[in-house]
Design a protein around this motif. Structure first.
Motif, PDB file in Angstrom:
ATOM      1  N   ASP A   2      41.011  30.628 -18.661  1.00 50.30           N
ATOM      2  CA  ASP A   2      41.911  31.258 -17.709  1.00 50.30           C
ATOM      3  C   ASP A   2      42.416  32.584 -18.257  1.00 50.30           C
ATOM      4  O   ASP A   2      42.578  32.755 -19.457  1.00 50.30           O
ATOM      5  CB  ASP A   2      43.106  30.350 -17.423  1.00 50.30           C
ATOM      6  CG  ASP A   2      42.684  29.075 -16.706  1.00 50.30           C
ATOM      7  OD1 ASP A   2      41.514  28.981 -16.317  1.00 50.30           O
ATOM      8  OD2 ASP A   2      43.514  28.190 -16.544  1.00 50.30           O
ATOM      9  N   VAL A   3      42.659  33.500 -17.341  1.00 51.62           N
ATOM     10  CA  VAL A   3      43.112  34.839 -17.700  1.00 51.62           C
ATOM     11  C   VAL A   3      44.517  35.031 -17.153  1.00 51.62           C
ATOM     12  O   VAL A   3      44.767  34.797 -15.976  1.00 51.62           O
ATOM     13  CB  VAL A   3      42.172  35.912 -17.091  1.00 51.62           C
ATOM     14  CG1 VAL A   3      42.667  37.302 -17.401  1.00 51.62           C
ATOM     15  CG2 VAL A   3      40.750  35.716 -17.568  1.00 51.62           C
ATOM     16  N   PHE A   4      45.438  35.431 -18.019  1.00 56.81           N
ATOM     17  CA  PHE A   4      46.801  35.733 -17.609  1.00 56.81           C
ATOM     18  C   PHE A   4      46.808  37.075 -16.890  1.00 56.81           C
ATOM     19  O   PHE A   4      46.266  38.052 -17.386  1.00 56.81           O
ATOM     20  CB  PHE A   4      47.701  35.797 -18.843  1.00 56.81           C
ATOM     21  CG  PHE A   4      49.113  36.215 -18.544  1.00 56.81           C
ATOM     22  CD1 PHE A   4      50.042  35.290 -18.126  1.00 56.81           C
ATOM     23  CD2 PHE A   4      49.506  37.536 -18.678  1.00 56.81           C
ATOM     24  CE1 PHE A   4      51.341  35.672 -17.846  1.00 56.81           C
ATOM     25  CE2 PHE A   4      50.796  37.929 -18.405  1.00 56.81           C
ATOM     26  CZ  PHE A   4      51.721  36.990 -17.987  1.00 56.81           C
ATOM     27  N   ILE A   5      47.429  37.120 -15.700  1.00 57.03           N
ATOM     28  CA  ILE A   5      47.480  38.364 -14.945  1.00 57.03           C
ATOM     29  C   ILE A   5      48.886  38.940 -14.927  1.00 57.03           C
ATOM     30  O   ILE A   5      49.090  40.093 -15.273  1.00 57.03           O
ATOM     31  CB  ILE A   5      46.959  38.171 -13.507  1.00 57.03           C
ATOM     32  CG1 ILE A   5      45.486  37.812 -13.536  1.00 57.03           C
ATOM     33  CG2 ILE A   5      47.194  39.424 -12.681  1.00 57.03           C
ATOM     34  CD1 ILE A   5      44.874  37.546 -12.204  1.00 57.03           C
ATOM     35  N   GLU A   6      49.854  38.128 -14.511  1.00 54.06           N
ATOM     36  CA  GLU A   6      51.211  38.665 -14.425  1.00 54.06           C
ATOM     37  C   GLU A   6      52.250  37.562 -14.520  1.00 54.06           C
ATOM     38  O   GLU A   6      52.119  36.504 -13.903  1.00 54.06           O
ATOM     39  CB  GLU A   6      51.391  39.404 -13.099  1.00 54.06           C
ATOM     40  CG  GLU A   6      52.709  40.124 -13.013  1.00 54.06           C
ATOM     41  CD  GLU A   6      52.722  41.207 -11.949  1.00 54.06           C
ATOM     42  OE1 GLU A   6      53.826  41.563 -11.554  1.00 54.06           O
ATOM     43  OE2 GLU A   6      51.671  41.686 -11.543  1.00 54.06           O
ATOM     44  N   ASP A   7      53.293  37.828 -15.279  1.00 54.57           N
ATOM     45  CA  ASP A   7      54.422  36.925 -15.417  1.00 54.57           C
ATOM     46  C   ASP A   7      55.295  37.051 -14.172  1.00 54.57           C
ATOM     47  O   ASP A   7      55.677  38.154 -13.789  1.00 54.57           O
ATOM     48  CB  ASP A   7      55.216  37.302 -16.664  1.00 54.57           C
ATOM     49  CG  ASP A   7      56.428  36.428 -16.903  1.00 54.57           C
ATOM     50  OD1 ASP A   7      56.585  35.406 -16.219  1.00 54.57           O
ATOM     51  OD2 ASP A   7      57.214  36.765 -17.798  1.00 54.57           O
ATOM     52  N   VAL A   8      55.611  35.930 -13.534  1.00 54.70           N
ATOM     53  CA  VAL A   8      56.462  35.965 -12.340  1.00 54.70           C
ATOM     54  C   VAL A   8      57.731  35.134 -12.542  1.00 54.70           C
ATOM     55  O   VAL A   8      58.331  34.667 -11.590  1.00 54.70           O
ATOM     56  CB  VAL A   8      55.693  35.497 -11.076  1.00 54.70           C
ATOM     57  CG1 VAL A   8      54.606  36.475 -10.722  1.00 54.70           C
ATOM     58  CG2 VAL A   8      55.140  34.096 -11.246  1.00 54.70           C
ATOM     59  N   SER A   9      58.156  34.979 -13.791  1.00 54.47           N
ATOM     60  CA  SER A   9      59.339  34.174 -14.084  1.00 54.47           C
ATOM     61  C   SER A   9      60.645  34.913 -13.836  1.00 54.47           C
ATOM     62  O   SER A   9      61.707  34.308 -13.842  1.00 54.47           O
ATOM     63  CB  SER A   9      59.297  33.679 -15.530  1.00 54.47           C
ATOM     64  OG  SER A   9      59.334  34.774 -16.430  1.00 54.47           O
ATOM     65  N   ASP A  10      60.577  36.206 -13.598  1.00 56.03           N
ATOM     66  CA  ASP A  10      61.775  36.995 -13.315  1.00 56.03           C
ATOM     67  C   ASP A  10      62.427  36.475 -12.029  1.00 56.03           C
ATOM     68  O   ASP A  10      61.786  36.455 -10.976  1.00 56.03           O
ATOM     69  CB  ASP A  10      61.402  38.468 -13.149  1.00 56.03           C
ATOM     70  CG  ASP A  10      62.599  39.386 -12.988  1.00 56.03           C
ATOM     71  OD1 ASP A  10      63.672  38.914 -12.555  1.00 56.03           O
ATOM     72  OD2 ASP A  10      62.449  40.576 -13.292  1.00 56.03           O
ATOM     73  N   PRO A  11      63.678  36.039 -12.084  1.00 55.12           N
ATOM     74  CA  PRO A  11      64.317  35.470 -10.895  1.00 55.12           C
ATOM     75  C   PRO A  11      64.522  36.476  -9.760  1.00 55.12           C
ATOM     76  O   PRO A  11      64.839  36.080  -8.634  1.00 55.12           O
ATOM     77  CB  PRO A  11      65.657  34.955 -11.408  1.00 55.12           C
ATOM     78  CG  PRO A  11      65.890  35.639 -12.695  1.00 55.12           C
ATOM     79  CD  PRO A  11      64.549  36.019 -13.247  1.00 55.12           C
ATOM     80  N   SER A  12      64.315  37.758 -10.017  1.00 56.91           N
ATOM     81  CA  SER A  12      64.487  38.741  -8.951  1.00 56.91           C
ATOM     82  C   SER A  12      63.289  38.754  -7.991  1.00 56.91           C
ATOM     83  O   SER A  12      63.384  39.303  -6.897  1.00 56.91           O
ATOM     84  CB  SER A  12      64.711  40.141  -9.527  1.00 56.91           C
ATOM     85  OG  SER A  12      63.550  40.605 -10.187  1.00 56.91           O
ATOM     86  N   TYR A  13      62.151  38.146  -8.389  1.00 55.95           N
ATOM     87  CA  TYR A  13      60.999  38.056  -7.488  1.00 55.95           C
ATOM     88  C   TYR A  13      61.300  37.064  -6.373  1.00 55.95           C
ATOM     89  O   TYR A  13      61.777  35.958  -6.627  1.00 55.95           O
ATOM     90  CB  TYR A  13      59.747  37.560  -8.219  1.00 55.95           C
ATOM     91  CG  TYR A  13      59.051  38.581  -9.079  1.00 55.95           C
ATOM     92  CD1 TYR A  13      58.668  39.813  -8.576  1.00 55.95           C
ATOM     93  CD2 TYR A  13      58.731  38.302 -10.393  1.00 55.95           C
ATOM     94  CE1 TYR A  13      58.011  40.738  -9.364  1.00 55.95           C
ATOM     95  CE2 TYR A  13      58.076  39.216 -11.192  1.00 55.95           C
ATOM     96  CZ  TYR A  13      57.724  40.431 -10.665  1.00 55.95           C
ATOM     97  OH  TYR A  13      57.069  41.346 -11.455  1.00 55.95           O
ATOM     98  N   THR A  14      60.974  37.447  -5.154  1.00 57.48           N
ATOM     99  CA  THR A  14      61.062  36.500  -4.040  1.00 57.48           C
ATOM    100  C   THR A  14      59.706  35.817  -3.894  1.00 57.48           C
ATOM    101  O   THR A  14      58.686  36.309  -4.395  1.00 57.48           O
ATOM    102  CB  THR A  14      61.421  37.202  -2.722  1.00 57.48           C
ATOM    103  OG1 THR A  14      60.358  38.088  -2.364  1.00 57.48           O
ATOM    104  CG2 THR A  14      62.732  37.977  -2.842  1.00 57.48           C
TER     105      THR A  14
END
Length: 57
Positions: A2-14
């Motif tokens: 698997d390839v990591f693309i983008e971290d989406v753990s930031d709570p500001s992301y909807t």
């Protein structure tokens, strides 16, 4: 592989922003299976060939 693309753990992301990112990465990488990994809170991808091999098991 698997390839990591983008971290989406930031709570500001909807959720809609994350889904839009997924769609964009899928369009840009038609040879990859792009998915949201909830455990890692990241957008990940794997080549179609890896997914096919896993499904044959």
């Amino acid at each position: 592989m698997d390839v990591f693309i983008e971290d989406v753990s930031d709570p500001s992301y909807t959720l809609s922003q994350i889904m839009h990112m997924l769609d964009r990465y899928r369009e840009d990488n038609p040879d990859m299976d792009v998915y949201l990994d909830g455990d890692n809170r990241a957008i990940m991808a794997r080549p179609h060939s890896v997914q096919s091999a896993l499904e044959e098991r």
